[in-house]
Design a protein around this motif. Sequence first.
Motif, short mmCIF file in Angstrom:
data_model
loop_
_atom_site.label_atom_id
_atom_site.label_comp_id
_atom_site.label_asym_id
_atom_site.label_seq_id
_atom_site.Cartn_x
_atom_site.Cartn_y
_atom_site.Cartn_z
N PRO A 1 49.55 -2.61 6.38
CA PRO A 1 48.25 -2.12 5.90
C PRO A 1 47.20 -3.23 5.82
O PRO A 1 47.52 -4.42 5.79
CB PRO A 1 48.58 -1.59 4.50
CG PRO A 1 49.76 -2.40 4.07
CD PRO A 1 50.56 -2.65 5.32
N ASP A 2 45.95 -2.77 5.78
CA ASP A 2 44.82 -3.71 5.66
C ASP A 2 44.08 -3.53 4.34
O ASP A 2 42.94 -3.95 4.19
CB ASP A 2 43.84 -3.51 6.82
CG ASP A 2 43.29 -2.09 6.90
OD1 ASP A 2 43.63 -1.26 6.02
OD2 ASP A 2 42.54 -1.80 7.84
N SER A 3 44.76 -2.87 3.37
CA SER A 3 44.09 -2.48 2.14
C SER A 3 44.43 -3.35 0.94
O SER A 3 44.02 -3.03 -0.19
CB SER A 3 44.44 -1.03 1.81
OG SER A 3 45.84 -0.87 1.70
N LEU A 4 45.15 -4.45 1.15
CA LEU A 4 45.47 -5.34 0.02
C LEU A 4 44.29 -6.27 -0.20
O LEU A 4 44.29 -7.43 0.21
CB LEU A 4 46.76 -6.11 0.29
CG LEU A 4 47.30 -6.97 -0.86
CD1 LEU A 4 47.45 -6.16 -2.13
CD2 LEU A 4 48.61 -7.63 -0.47
N VAL B 1 42.53 -5.42 -5.43
CA VAL B 1 43.88 -4.91 -5.67
C VAL B 1 44.81 -6.05 -6.10
O VAL B 1 45.61 -5.91 -7.02
CB VAL B 1 44.42 -4.20 -4.42
CG1 VAL B 1 45.89 -3.80 -4.62
CG2 VAL B 1 43.59 -2.97 -4.10
N ARG B 2 44.69 -7.19 -5.43
CA ARG B 2 45.51 -8.34 -5.83
C ARG B 2 45.28 -8.71 -7.29
O ARG B 2 46.22 -8.99 -8.03
CB ARG B 2 45.19 -9.54 -4.94
CG ARG B 2 45.72 -9.44 -3.52
CD ARG B 2 45.32 -10.70 -2.73
NE ARG B 2 45.70 -10.63 -1.33
CZ ARG B 2 46.86 -11.06 -0.83
NH1 ARG B 2 47.77 -11.57 -1.65
NH2 ARG B 2 47.13 -10.96 0.46
N ALA B 3 44.02 -8.71 -7.70
CA ALA B 3 43.70 -9.05 -9.08
C ALA B 3 44.27 -8.02 -10.05
O ALA B 3 44.75 -8.36 -11.14
CB ALA B 3 42.19 -9.17 -9.26
N ALA B 4 44.26 -6.73 -9.64
CA ALA B 4 44.74 -5.67 -10.52
C ALA B 4 46.25 -5.76 -10.75
O ALA B 4 46.74 -5.44 -11.84
CB ALA B 4 44.37 -4.31 -9.94
N ALA C 1 54.94 -8.23 -7.08
CA ALA C 1 54.07 -7.12 -7.49
C ALA C 1 53.24 -6.62 -6.31
O ALA C 1 53.02 -5.41 -6.15
CB ALA C 1 53.17 -7.55 -8.64
N GLU C 2 52.74 -7.53 -5.49
CA GLU C 2 51.96 -7.13 -4.32
C GLU C 2 52.82 -6.37 -3.32
O GLU C 2 52.35 -5.43 -2.67
CB GLU C 2 51.33 -8.36 -3.67
CG GLU C 2 50.22 -8.99 -4.49
CD GLU C 2 49.78 -10.35 -3.98
OE1 GLU C 2 48.73 -10.85 -4.43
OE2 GLU C 2 50.51 -10.94 -3.14
N ARG C 3 54.09 -6.74 -3.19
CA ARG C 3 54.98 -6.06 -2.24
C ARG C 3 55.21 -4.61 -2.64
O ARG C 3 55.27 -3.73 -1.78
CB ARG C 3 56.33 -6.78 -2.18
CG ARG C 3 56.28 -8.17 -1.56
CD ARG C 3 57.62 -8.87 -1.72
NE ARG C 3 57.50 -10.32 -1.49
CZ ARG C 3 58.36 -11.21 -1.93
NH1 ARG C 3 59.43 -10.81 -2.63
NH2 ARG C 3 58.19 -12.49 -1.67
N VAL C 4 55.36 -4.35 -3.92
CA VAL C 4 55.74 -3.00 -4.34
C VAL C 4 54.54 -2.12 -4.64
O VAL C 4 54.61 -0.89 -4.50
CB VAL C 4 56.69 -3.06 -5.56
CG1 VAL C 4 55.96 -3.49 -6.83
CG2 VAL C 4 57.41 -1.74 -5.76
N PHE C 5 53.41 -2.68 -5.03
CA PHE C 5 52.23 -1.87 -5.36
C PHE C 5 51.14 -1.94 -4.29
O PHE C 5 50.29 -1.05 -4.24
CB PHE C 5 51.63 -2.31 -6.70
CG PHE C 5 52.57 -2.16 -7.86
CD1 PHE C 5 53.14 -0.94 -8.16
CD2 PHE C 5 52.90 -3.25 -8.65
CE1 PHE C 5 54.01 -0.79 -9.23
CE2 PHE C 5 53.78 -3.13 -9.71
CZ PHE C 5 54.33 -1.89 -10.00
N PRO D 1 46.72 0.29 -9.71
CA PRO D 1 45.89 1.10 -8.79
C PRO D 1 46.68 2.26 -8.20
O PRO D 1 46.14 3.33 -7.96
CB PRO D 1 45.47 0.10 -7.72
CG PRO D 1 45.60 -1.25 -8.35
CD PRO D 1 46.76 -1.12 -9.30
N ASN D 2 47.98 2.04 -7.96
CA ASN D 2 48.84 3.12 -7.49
C ASN D 2 50.28 2.84 -7.90
O ASN D 2 50.70 1.70 -8.04
CB ASN D 2 48.76 3.29 -5.98
CG ASN D 2 49.07 2.03 -5.20
OD1 ASN D 2 48.17 1.31 -4.78
ND2 ASN D 2 50.34 1.73 -5.01
N LEU D 3 51.02 3.93 -8.08
CA LEU D 3 52.45 3.85 -8.37
C LEU D 3 53.19 3.40 -7.13
O LEU D 3 52.77 3.66 -6.00
CB LEU D 3 52.95 5.23 -8.81
CG LEU D 3 54.40 5.39 -9.21
CD1 LEU D 3 54.69 4.68 -10.51
CD2 LEU D 3 54.74 6.88 -9.34
N ALA D 4 54.34 2.72 -7.31
CA ALA D 4 55.14 2.33 -6.16
C ALA D 4 55.84 3.54 -5.54
O ALA D 4 56.10 3.55 -4.33
CB ALA D 4 56.17 1.29 -6.59
#
Length: 462
Positions: free
Chosen positions: A257-260, A264-267, A293-297, A397-400
């Motif tokens: 994805p290109d949405s990280l 989102v990283r800060a969240a 955390a970035e990998r799963v969310f 921002p979203n559930l895993a």
Amino acid sequence: MSRDAAIAKVSDYFDQGTFQSELADLVAFESTSQDPEGAPELRRYLDEAMLPRLQALGFDCEMLENPDPRGGPLLIGERREGDDLPMILTYGHGDTVRGQEGMWREGLHPWTLVEEGDRLYGRGAADNKGQHLINIAALEAVLAVRGRLGFNLRIVLEMSEEVGSCGLPEVFRSHKDKLTADVLIASDGPRLQPDVPTMFMGSRGGTTFDLTVETHEGAHHSGNWGGLLADPAMILAHALACITDRRGQIKLPEWRPDSLTDKVRAAVRDLPVTGGEGPEVNPDWGEADLTPAERVFGWNSFAVLAMVSGVPEAPVNAISGWARATCQLRYVVGTDPEDVIPALRRHLDAHGFENVTITPHDRGFFAATRLDPDHPWAEFVGQSIRTTSGGDLHVLPNLAGSLPNDSFTDILDLPTIWVPHSYRGCSQHAPNEHVLKGVSRDALRVMAGVFWDIGETGGPAA
């Protein structure tokens, strides 16, 4: 008439044992949607457990048959207090996965609530009967103290979530005028840590499919035919190995994805993914330059759920003619769900695996959704939770995992706020499913505070 009085009332509801006894009544419905023989229980759950309670709350309710023959019935209801008041939509599902009778440990049964210390065991206790019971009880507490909610309320209860919410999008499209609202506030999924409330605003999507290799008919003696017949299990293993590298990093460009974003990283930066119950996280698994955390969310993950060739429980000296792996991609916003399978087909063909068949599962799955944490409704609900909890809150921002949030965002065009009342070690979808009494009591107080604050202020729009 005060916020504290509403929270005290719902606390008494728990402390006097009413929550536990009512949850036991709900668990007793063998309402699995994954077994066609359980279909009558799906309707009985709505007719006997939900409809009378919602009508007593002042809801006008309508039962709907599912337009999809695979799905169970639905209930939609509305309680209206004034045209100038905000409209809140809430949701729950009364269906469960299979009971898995005989697989629970001694002393436990899926359809009987059993108390052991801080745990209440039973199928659906966490997913999702206990969660929508908490929200309904919190609404009842606010209504009892204030005499009114202070907002309009719509509810959807479905009985097909565990089979992919089949029929839910069609119902939402055909009944959209009955489901308009300012926001969805509902509960499903787990808290990140039992003692800290969690709020999330979307979920990862998911696609499940089988990869199959068939090389010849039947199984043939490995001595006579070894080295002459292609081994489907080996071919399949190499095909799987071209999807990720040895640490699970995805190789398909379309699946990356290109949405990280920085936002989102800060969240997700300080969200816990380790500790508590459950297995230890493998730090060297997944995308190398991302935090856990970035990998799963914030990222996609590929998994092999099951794999078989021959007869594993009774192997013989023969080369099987087939091999199969059941696989799943969990994906975030920024991944085209319509291109997940076509991209895999192109990738396998480019690596010489034209003989690998891809078969998507018939079970529906949900698209990825996400809402920024600075959305006005997210900030409003978050502040209410912090007021009740003393300041602690995990915001995602979203559930895993996945849930039918896309029907609310894409069809009803709603901002969505989910406040889960379970925890990650609850064994949902497995034997020994349970909720924690401490989390349940805390969740009742949190939701009474949220509903009180909406009625008191009118929400962020006011």
